[in-house]
Every structure is written in C-alpha cells, then in structure tokens.
Write a protein that holds these residues in place. Sequence first.
Motif, PDB file in Angstrom:
ATOM      1  N   ALA A  36       1.013  -1.278  -0.080  1.00 32.31           N
ATOM      2  CA  ALA A  36      -0.007   0.072  -0.099  1.00 32.31           C
ATOM      3  C   ALA A  36       0.847   1.183  -0.044  1.00 32.31           C
ATOM      4  O   ALA A  36       0.387   2.070  -0.845  1.00 32.31           O
ATOM      5  N   ALA A  37       1.964   1.288   0.864  1.00 30.13           N
ATOM      6  CA  ALA A  37       2.787   2.384   0.878  1.00 30.13           C
ATOM      7  C   ALA A  37       3.572   2.547  -0.398  1.00 30.13           C
ATOM      8  O   ALA A  37       3.958   3.731  -0.852  1.00 30.13           O
ATOM      9  N   ASP A  38       4.009   1.508  -1.008  1.00 29.43           N
ATOM     10  CA  ASP A  38       4.690   1.637  -2.368  1.00 29.43           C
ATOM     11  C   ASP A  38       3.714   2.171  -3.364  1.00 29.43           C
ATOM     12  O   ASP A  38       4.197   3.160  -4.352  1.00 29.43           O
ATOM     13  N   GLN A  39       2.526   1.992  -3.326  1.00 33.27           N
ATOM     14  CA  GLN A  39       1.189   2.488  -4.478  1.00 33.27           C
ATOM     15  C   GLN A  39       1.268   4.087  -4.214  1.00 33.27           C
ATOM     16  O   GLN A  39       1.206   4.708  -5.004  1.00 33.27           O
ATOM     17  N   ILE A  40       1.129   4.489  -3.025  1.00 34.40           N
ATOM     18  CA  ILE A  40       1.032   5.715  -2.754  1.00 34.40           C
ATOM     19  C   ILE A  40       2.332   6.552  -3.107  1.00 34.40           C
ATOM     20  O   ILE A  40       2.066   7.647  -3.566  1.00 34.40           O
ATOM     21  N   LEU A  41       3.291   6.042  -2.724  1.00 35.24           N
ATOM     22  CA  LEU A  41       4.643   6.787  -3.309  1.00 35.24           C
ATOM     23  C   LEU A  41       4.822   6.953  -4.651  1.00 35.24           C
ATOM     24  O   LEU A  41       5.093   7.967  -5.356  1.00 35.24           O
ATOM     25  N   ARG A  42       4.440   5.684  -5.501  1.00 41.49           N
ATOM     26  CA  ARG A  42       4.366   5.680  -6.838  1.00 41.49           C
ATOM     27  C   ARG A  42       3.218   6.997  -7.337  1.00 41.49           C
ATOM     28  O   ARG A  42       3.437   7.221  -8.366  1.00 41.49           O
ATOM     29  N   ASP A  43       2.371   6.733  -6.897  1.00 41.50           N
ATOM     30  CA  ASP A  43       1.048   7.848  -7.297  1.00 41.50           C
ATOM     31  C   ASP A  43       1.755   9.431  -7.258  1.00 41.50           C
ATOM     32  O   ASP A  43       1.596  10.231  -8.079  1.00 41.50           O
ATOM     33  N   LEU A  44       2.216   9.353  -6.068  1.00 40.93           N
ATOM     34  CA  LEU A  44       2.751  10.753  -5.515  1.00 40.93           C
ATOM     35  C   LEU A  44       3.876  11.067  -6.759  1.00 40.93           C
ATOM     36  O   LEU A  44       4.061  12.197  -7.136  1.00 40.93           O
ATOM     37  N   GLN A  45       4.802  10.309  -6.940  1.00 39.10           N
ATOM     38  CA  GLN A  45       5.978  10.338  -8.002  1.00 39.10           C
ATOM     39  C   GLN A  45       5.452  10.929  -9.286  1.00 39.10           C
ATOM     40  O   GLN A  45       6.015  11.539 -10.069  1.00 39.10           O
ATOM     41  N   ASN A  46       4.477  10.081  -9.705  1.00 40.00           N
ATOM     42  CA  ASN A  46       3.726  10.355 -10.912  1.00 40.00           C
ATOM     43  C   ASN A  46       3.022  11.605 -11.142  1.00 40.00           C
ATOM     44  O   ASN A  46       2.670  12.061 -12.145  1.00 40.00           O
ATOM     45  N   ASN A  47       2.731  12.313 -10.095  1.00 42.95           N
ATOM     46  CA  ASN A  47       1.795  13.565  -9.945  1.00 42.95           C
ATOM     47  C   ASN A  47       2.694  14.633 -10.592  1.00 42.95           C
ATOM     48  O   ASN A  47       3.713  15.151  -9.719  1.00 42.95           O
ATOM     49  N   PRO A  48       2.080  15.383 -11.563  1.00 41.92           N
ATOM     50  CA  PRO A  48       2.896  16.342 -11.853  1.00 41.92           C
ATOM     51  C   PRO A  48       3.215  17.561 -11.054  1.00 41.92           C
ATOM     52  O   PRO A  48       4.202  18.643 -11.177  1.00 41.92           O
ATOM     53  N   ASP A  49       2.297  17.645 -10.044  1.00 40.92           N
ATOM     54  CA  ASP A  49       2.326  18.946  -9.090  1.00 40.92           C
ATOM     55  C   ASP A  49       3.416  18.661  -7.731  1.00 40.92           C
ATOM     56  O   ASP A  49       3.340  19.237  -6.858  1.00 40.92           O
ATOM     57  N   MET A  50       3.446  17.336  -7.674  1.00 40.61           N
ATOM     58  CA  MET A  50       4.321  16.752  -6.514  1.00 40.61           C
ATOM     59  C   MET A  50       5.633  17.631  -6.206  1.00 40.61           C
ATOM     60  O   MET A  50       6.134  17.813  -5.208  1.00 40.61           O
ATOM     61  N   TRP A  51       6.009  17.818  -7.343  1.00 36.61           N
ATOM     62  CA  TRP A  51       7.447  18.693  -7.223  1.00 36.61           C
ATOM     63  C   TRP A  51       7.452  19.743  -6.343  1.00 36.61           C
ATOM     64  O   TRP A  51       8.323  20.425  -5.536  1.00 36.61           O
ATOM     65  N   LEU A  52       6.339  20.666  -6.420  1.00 40.16           N
ATOM     66  CA  LEU A  52       5.898  21.809  -5.585  1.00 40.16           C
ATOM     67  C   LEU A  52       5.936  21.688  -4.136  1.00 40.16           C
ATOM     68  O   LEU A  52       6.182  22.534  -3.426  1.00 40.16           O
ATOM     69  N   GLN A  53       5.890  20.193  -3.817  1.00 39.93           N
ATOM     70  CA  GLN A  53       5.818  19.952  -2.396  1.00 39.93           C
ATOM     71  C   GLN A  53       7.266  19.734  -1.678  1.00 39.93           C
ATOM     72  O   GLN A  53       7.445  19.569  -0.588  1.00 39.93           O
ATOM     73  N   VAL A  54       8.214  19.431  -2.740  1.00 42.14           N
ATOM     74  CA  VAL A  54       9.598  19.297  -2.305  1.00 42.14           C
ATOM     75  C   VAL A  54      10.370  20.028  -1.068  1.00 42.14           C
ATOM     76  O   VAL A  54      10.597  19.491  -0.232  1.00 42.14           O
ATOM     77  N   VAL A  55      10.135  21.445  -1.393  1.00 44.90           N
ATOM     78  CA  VAL A  55      10.697  22.323  -0.518  1.00 44.90           C
ATOM     79  C   VAL A  55      10.226  22.056   0.820  1.00 44.90           C
ATOM     80  O   VAL A  55      11.000  22.149   1.938  1.00 44.90           O
ATOM     81  N   HIS A  56       8.656  22.253   0.910  1.00 51.46           N
ATOM     82  CA  HIS A  56       8.179  22.016   2.231  1.00 51.46           C
ATOM     83  C   HIS A  56       8.539  20.576   2.928  1.00 51.46           C
ATOM     84  O   HIS A  56       8.792  20.807   4.021  1.00 51.46           O
TER      85      HIS A  56
END
Length: 962
Positions: A36-56
């Motif tokens: 389940a954790a792996d699926q969540i992280l994959r989904d986040l990684q594939n989200n084009p807006d995820m990089w905006l959360q990197v600094v946070h």
Amino acid sequence: MAAEKLRDLSQPMDVALLDATVAAFYGTGSKEERTAADQILRDLQNNPDMWLQVVHILQNSKNLNTKFFALQVLEGVIKYRWNALPVEQRDGMKNYISEVIVQLSSNETSFREERLYVNKLNIILVQILKHEWPARWRSFIPDLVAAAKTSETICENCMAILKLETLLKFFPMPSYRNLTLQCLTEVGALNFGDFYNVQYVNMYNVFMVQLQTILPPTTNIPEAYAHGNSEEQAFIQNLALFFTSFFKFHIRVLESTQENISALLMGLEYLINISYVDETEVCLDYWNSFVLELFDAHNNLENPAVTANMMGLPMPLLPSVVDGIGAQLLQRRQLYAVPLSKLRMLMICRMAKPEEVLIVEDENGNIVRETMKDNDVLVQYKIMRETLIYLSHLDHEDTEKQENRFLVMVIRDLLNLCEMTKGKDNKAVIASNIMYVVGQYPRFLRAHWKFLKTVVNKLFEFMHETHPGVQDMACDTFLKIVQKCKRKFVIVQVGENEPFVSELLSGLATTVADLEPHQIHTFYESVGHMIQAESDVQKREEYLQRLMLLPNQKWSEIIAQARQSVDFLKDQDVIRTVLNILQTNTSVASALGTFFLSQISVIFLDMLNVYKMYSELISSSISSGGPFASKTSYVKLLRSVKRETLKLIETFLDKAEDQPQIGKQFVPPMMDPVLGDYARNVPDARESEVLSLFATIINKYKGAMIDDVPRIFEAIFQCTLEMITKNFEDYPEHRLKFFSLLRAIATHCFPALIRLSSQQLKLVMDSIIWAFRHTERNIAETGLNLLLEMLKNFQASEFCNQFYRTYFVTIEQEIFAVLTDTFHKPGFKLHVLVLQHLFCLVESGLLTEPLWDAATIPYPYPNNAMFVREYTIKLLGTSFPNMTAAEVTQFVDGLLESRNDLSTFKNHIRDFLVQSKEFSAQDNKDLYAEEAAAQRERERQRMLSIPGLIAPNEIQDEMVDS
C-alpha cells in the motif's frame, strides 16, 4: 483515508504522514502495508504537481528516506521538465538547493552526520547546472570559489562537487573547462591544513584522468597554443596557474604515497611543456622556487638541523631521524631526476637575453658605456640563470657544465662558424658571442695558457673590425680577461721566448691602429694591469716606458712647440690631442697606482702649466663673453683638459700607496696653479674636481695636511659657499664635492677646524645645516655624515661645552624639521643617529654648563636633561597641533628612556612619525631602508656562498696565479 489525504496536493502536505508512509515502505511491517505504501509513493511520484511540495518536505521531514524520495521527485522534474517551468520557480529551487548545501556543509557536525544527504543535494545541484549553465548561471564557478573560501568543510564539499563524474563531463566544453580550471586553481591554493590535503589530492587525481582525455600528454602544447583561439590559449594559461598553485601547496602529499607519484610526474611533464609557451612566465617563478627548495635541502645534507627545520620536524633529532632525513632527501632527488633533466633543457632552450650595454656620447662629447636598466626580459633572464645554477648543483653530470668540455666545444664551434659565415653583420654577431662567453670563465683561461693566448689574439683581430660595437666589445672583453689573468701575461710560458706583455708592446702601434680614442684608453688600462702584476721593478719600469712611448713622444712634441709659441696650445686639434694623452695617462694610472710614479713625474709640471694657461683662457672667454661663453664648444674643450688633469692627479694619488714623500712631491706645486686658480676664477670657470681632488688628498694623507687646511679653506670655502647657497639648483657638482671636502677635513684634520674663528665656525655649521636641508639625497647624506663627525669630535674636545652651548638647540630643531619632512625620508637613519647622539650626550654629564640662555629663561633648570626634555616637548607640541600634549610628552620621555638602545630608539621615532600623520602607515619604506639594505647584503652573502650565482668576472677578488 490517509492515502487520499496524501494524494491531495492542493494544500501543503502532511509531512508526518508522509514520513510514516515512507517508514512503512522501508519497515518490517506486513507485505500488505508495504504494498500500500509503495502504491501511494508511486502515485505521488507520477503526479506532475508533486515537485511543488519538495521544499516543504525537505524543510519539515525528520526522515532521511523521505528527503531522498522528495529529491528523487525533483530529479525527475529537472531531467524532463525543467526548461518548461516558469523562471521564478526555477530560480527559487536553484537558490534553495544552494542554500541548503551551504548551510549543511558550513557546520562540521551536520556535514559529517548528513553526508549522504549533502552528496545527493550536490548531484541535484549539478543536474540543475546542466540546464542553467552558461546562459542562466554563468556565475556558478565564481560562486563556488567564493563559498569554498568561507570554511574548511564548505571547501571540502566544493571539491566533492568538482569531482562528480556528471560535472567532469563538462570539461570538453572550452569555456566551462576554463572556468572549472580557475576554480581548481583558487581552491587548490587554499591551505586549511594537512587533513584536507587528502581531499585536494583526490581532486587532483580525478582531474589528471580527465585532462589526459582533453589534452593528451603527447600534445605539442607550444604549437597548440600558437595555433589556438583565445579560449584555448586561456585554457593553457589557466592550466599553468592550476599546476603551479597546486604544487606549491600540496606537492609534498602527492610525493608521499606511491599511488599519487605517477599523477604528480605527469603534472610536472605537462607544466614543463607549458613552460615552452612564451606567455607563461608564472611557470618560471614556480620552477625557481621548486628547484631552490630542492637545492636548499640538498645543500644542507651536512646540517640535518637546518633541513629538519625546513621540514617542520621537532628538535633535537635522534640519530635514526637524521639518517631518515638523508634517505628521504636522496629519494626526492631520484624521484625528480627525469623532470629536472627536462627542466635543464627548458632553461637552456628558453634562456632570455642578458643585460645589454650601449655605447653613447655624453653631453661633453665623451664616449661612455650605458647599461640598460632592468626590464621584464632582464628580470626573466636573472630568474632563469639562477634556476639553471641550482639545477647544475643538483646534478653536475647531467648539466654537463664542466668548464673545459663546455668552453672548448663552444668556442671551437663559434670560431669555425666565424670563418665559414659570410657578411659583416653575421660575423659581428658571432664575434660578440665569442667575446661574451670567454669573458665569463677567467678560471678556465688561467688554467689553459694556449687557449688564453688564442682568445686574446682573436680579440686583437676583432679590434680591427669596424662593424659597430665589435671593437668596443673586444676592448671591454680584453680588460675583463686581463684583470683576472694578469699574472699569466708577465711570466714566460712554456714554449714561449718572452712574456706575452713584451710581445704585445712590440706590436702595440699596429694593434691599436684602428681603435677610437676611448677604445685606446681601455686598451692601455688593460696593459697597465698586466704591468702592475710584474714584481720585478726594473722590468716593470721598462714595460711602462714602452707602453707610454707613443703618448710621451706626442706630449714632448706639443710642449716643445708651445715653448716656441704659446698660441700653439690654443688650436682645437692640439687641445683634443692633449686631452687624449691625459685620458690615456689616467687609464694607466688607475691600473698601476704607485707604480705610475715615474710616468706622472715626467709630465706633471708641464701639465700644471698647461692647466694654468687653459684656465686663464677660460676665464677671459667667460669674462668677455658672459655666461653663454661657458657653453661654447671651445670653452667646453678647454675645461675637459682641466678636468682630466685634475682627474689624473686624483686617480694617481688615490690609487698610490700611502707614502708621505708622494704627497710632499705633488701637493705643494699644485697650491697656486690649482687652488689659487680656483679662488681667482669667476664662478662659472671653477672646476668642482678641485674640491674632490683635495678631499682625496686629505683622506689620503690625513693629519699630515693639517698645516695646509687654512690655505685650502681660504681658497675654497667662502667663494664656493657663495656659489651654492643662493638656491638648491645651481652648481650641483660643486655642492656634493664641497661637503665631501669638509667631511674629510672634519674627520682627519679636526684641529684645524678648532682654530677657526667663531664667525668662520658659524659659517661651517650654517653650511652643514644648509646641506642636510637639501632635497638632493647625496648632498643631504653628506651633510648629515659631516654633522655626525663634527658632533663626535667636539664632544671629545676641550671645546665641548662651548660648542654645544652655541649649537645644541639649533641642531636639534633643524634635525626634527627634516626628520618630519617627507622630502627627507631617505635620511631617516642619519637623523636618528644625530638625535641619539644628542640625547645620550645630554644625559651623560659631559655638558657641565647650561644649554639654556639665562638671559631669556627666567628660571634655572635642575640639569640640561630636564631643559632638553621641556624644550623638545614644546618644540614638537607647537609643530604638531593635531597631537595631544600627553602624546608628545610620552614620545619625548620614550626618546630619553631608549637613548642607549638604537633599535628601540629608532622604532620609537618611526611610530611617532606615523602617529603624527606626517608619514602614512603604508608609504614608509624609506624608514626601513637600513633594514632593507641589511637584507640585500645578507642575500648577497647567500649568493656568494653558492658558486655560480655571482658571475666570476663580477667577484672582485685579487686572485694570484700560480
């Protein structure tokens, strides 16, 4: 529910929840939880807006794996979408990553604990750089260098960035390659400590691997440089800077381990090849320091303590340590044997031109030699020559600098080349080469008579060569050789029937037939040195008569004609001949000294008569023609004869041994023709050489001249003072020579000064003060030295109280005036000595009478020291209103307290001059001129201790041939 919350990227992410998810993925929970954790992280990684959360995430996460996950997201964006992002988002991320790297690596603890995280951030930074450089981040390298200079750990991380393989792939790009080299050069020059040398070495090794692909070792670098564009040339220049700065600080670490030695030797190979490029003088400076360091270590093999000190080893040394030092030094020499051999070839092939001598005509029409001043080429020559000498000492055989092998081969080839070559210009060049080389090796010439004779006869041939410069160089080289080999010419050599000097005198007229007058004078001086080396009195007199036969015959003819008609001496051609004869005599006198007595006795009285006659002609011309008459060629020619007469007499008396009978023979006859003539003449017709002549006479015969001083004083003093004290410009030659004469009198005939009237003594003291006020350095120094002589002599005399009561205050006031005047900075050393003398004297008790004037001072002082203290405080307080009374008082008290310690006394005065704002703290080198001169003398002694650093012909040793 937690998964949906994480996937909602419309608001700041719950970092704690993300940490838990990442922990579950890497944890030991059930397979379903990790999936389940792996699926969540994959989904986040594939989200084009995820990089905006990197600094946070990076700012708030406590989990290193979470931070790595965020950076992985960012890496994907950088790789595939970076150029599509808005400028402000790109700049924001770039600046943030840079700041985090600096923040973490500036602190030793965080840098060590989070090294993996910092390394990942470094990789991200380089990924950004690939897109941003050069158009949008041209300052990357300067920024990196600036950061590296701020702390040791930041410097270490900057080098880690430079070693990244992804960054090193940029090297083939010329501009980036140059910038990176600049960074390597500056960072490599930082010296934070031995621990970080390891980091530097690792960086160096990686760089050398890359360099060999960019610039293969087989590359002809000078040719590549010559045909390269500006960017490629800049790369090679920067490469030279990198190697020289890097080796300067870190070569010891490179040579200490076997795995680094090959990279070190490769770097030296590159640097030697680069050194053949004309625009890389920085290499020559490095080679000089590199070879000097090896030479010093080699030179101190017999003194382990010195070597250990150079290596920073503790003292005292154990015997095993001493043996270890010797073995280590031997290993170093062997390690660098090949590079040093190539370096010798470099120095020989690229040797710059030595100093040049020009033959010029001075304002009086005399031919003189003028040495070219130091320029860049001459500085380069001196560095290269010094380096080659050190290289010679490190390995004599490799240098092949054995004099016999080198000289015989070179001279033989040059002589053959001279015979084969056509054209006067080409022959002249080869001739100058021959003469230059033979003049450098007097020891070899002394040891090989046949070769010496061949060389001298070749010089005689060159004396008939009218190509410009050849005759001058032939005569100069002949003089240089004779001065060092003179004994060889007056003994009968094996296979010869007579001494060479006798053979030379037999053919003298033919040898000098094509020479100009100034060249003949040099030739005669050379033969004079030969004759001086003859110990047999009878032979020496015979040689001198033969040498002077031609000029004496001409002199006798002129004097005989003059007795018939004095007007004969007025002809300009006759005047020139007289001048030439006198100059020839002066040249021989300078070489023979006392042994010239018989020759000068022949012409002396007639010479004085000619002097007197020409002086009367000059006076009448100037009286009738006014000041401009002294500028005419006729008057100048007459004055040249007068000056040469005085120069001849002075040269002979100065060089002659201190024999009283010589003074008694020559001084009395000169009193009226020379001294009387000086007094009678108009100012413009007085020759300054009269002053220097009598200064020489007094310095030579000292106290024996006391009875003559009043007459000298009467003839010279008043009339000369009237000439030189109207301003600081007129009669410059008279000024210096006048005070030199006064100093000679004060030093050797002081009793004569004591006999002066108080009015005459005041004139003397006023003239001394006038002298040391002079802005001309030589005059001021002569005045100050004269003052010191007077002060010391009067202190030791019965007139001590009388003199100092009259002049103490005036002298102190005048010395402080020039001491605090920046125009008189060069006189600082002597100013200090005068003040020290005064302050020591006033505390010594020798002055038993008050220095103050009881008529003007309403109350008595307890002693002279108290008076001088108060007077000095008042004098300086008035002169320096910007200083407080306390500061002035402290300075004066310091002078009195430190009077017996010259070094402390001097430093106290230096501090005052800077504090008083008369001298800036930066521009005060003249205040340390004495120390600088001492340093130069120590350097000269060091050079004298190393054979070859000072050329044999420059060492003024009187070597006697066996």
